[in-house]
Each structure stands twice: as structure tokens, then as C-alpha cells.
Design an enzyme around this catalytic site. Sequence first.
Site, PDB file in Angstrom:
ATOM      1  N   TYR A 230     -30.736 -23.812 -33.848  1.00  0.00           N
ATOM      2  CA  TYR A 230     -30.552 -24.470 -35.428  1.00  0.00           C
ATOM      3  C   TYR A 230     -31.552 -23.432 -36.215  1.00  0.00           C
ATOM      4  CZ  TYR A 230     -34.274 -25.886 -33.025  1.00  0.00           C
ATOM      5  OH  TYR A 230     -35.397 -26.372 -32.589  1.00  0.00           O
ATOM      6  N   GLY A 231     -31.988 -22.654 -35.913  1.00  0.00           N
ATOM      7  CA  GLY A 231     -33.439 -21.804 -37.274  1.00  0.00           C
ATOM      8  C   GLY A 231     -32.842 -20.369 -37.323  1.00  0.00           C
TER       9      GLY A 231
ATOM     10  N   LEU B 188     -32.774 -17.778 -35.201  1.00  0.00           N
ATOM     11  CA  LEU B 188     -31.697 -17.502 -34.693  1.00  0.00           C
ATOM     12  C   LEU B 188     -30.422 -17.792 -34.860  1.00  0.00           C
ATOM     13  CD1 LEU B 188     -32.975 -18.923 -30.727  1.00  0.00           C
ATOM     14  CD2 LEU B 188     -32.710 -16.539 -31.512  1.00  0.00           C
TER      15      LEU B 188
ATOM     16  N   GLU C 126     -38.863 -18.141 -27.742  1.00  0.00           N
ATOM     17  CA  GLU C 126     -39.159 -20.559 -27.812  1.00  0.00           C
ATOM     18  C   GLU C 126     -40.439 -20.549 -27.433  1.00  0.00           C
ATOM     19  OE1 GLU C 126     -37.726 -21.385 -30.104  1.00  0.00           O
ATOM     20  OE2 GLU C 126     -35.810 -20.470 -30.742  1.00  0.00           O
TER      21      GLU C 126
END
Length: 133
Positions: free
Chosen positions: A7-8, A10, A78
Amino acid sequence: MTYVFVYGTLKKGFGNHGVLGKSIYIDEAITNSQEFTMFNGAFPFVSDKNTHENAGRILGELYEVTEPEILVNLDRLEGVPSLYIRKDVEVTTLNNLHYNAIMYVASNGSNERLEKRIPMIPKGRSRVLEWED
């Protein structure tokens, strides 16, 4: 098969997309649960603690991970387990197909720091949160 929901940074077009390597893009997808809170910044943090009235569903992209080392590289990026942890989530693609996927959410330590930040406000009746940079 292993699926990852991102959701970011990536997502396609963002700086960390290459970490997904040869993963296969499935479709845009949205979490089935509305338990998530998103915090904006240079990269987004998503909490699954549902401590804010701004909780909602997350819009992102779904990938099939084709090589085991991709998950190792994602965990490293992450900051697992200090910044993020893996969470199993159910997502639905825009073509209405359902998948179980891994999603990275804030660790307990990160959640404590996020309590001081203002969460993003979900959009629409379906309470959608999307990070757009």
C-alpha cells in the site's frame, strides 16, 4: 502460493517497488476489514490496533510472490520485527476475486510512537484509506 498486499512505497511507480523482484502483479485490491488506521509521512504506517475513529479499509496492490528470497528482502526493507510485522489479511481485487495475503503493519513499538501522530481520514462511505505520497 504466497500473496503480498502492498500500500506504500512498494506499489508500482514508487521507490521500493523493485524489492518485489519477479513477483506477479495480480490487481488493485482492498482489505476486507475496516480495522486499519493509516498514518502519512515519507512512507505510510498502517496500524491494525483500530484505536482511532479514522479506521478504514486499505487500498493497495496485490502480488504473487514467486521466489522465497523476495519475502526475506521485504522483511529486511520493512524492518521486521522492530518497525513492521507481517499480518495475514483477506483482500478483494477490483475484479471481485478474494485472496489471503501478507500485509505489513506497524509493530507494537511503532504503534506506541504513532499514537502521537494524526491519522489519515478515510474517504467515502466504504471508508477507504490510500497513500498517494
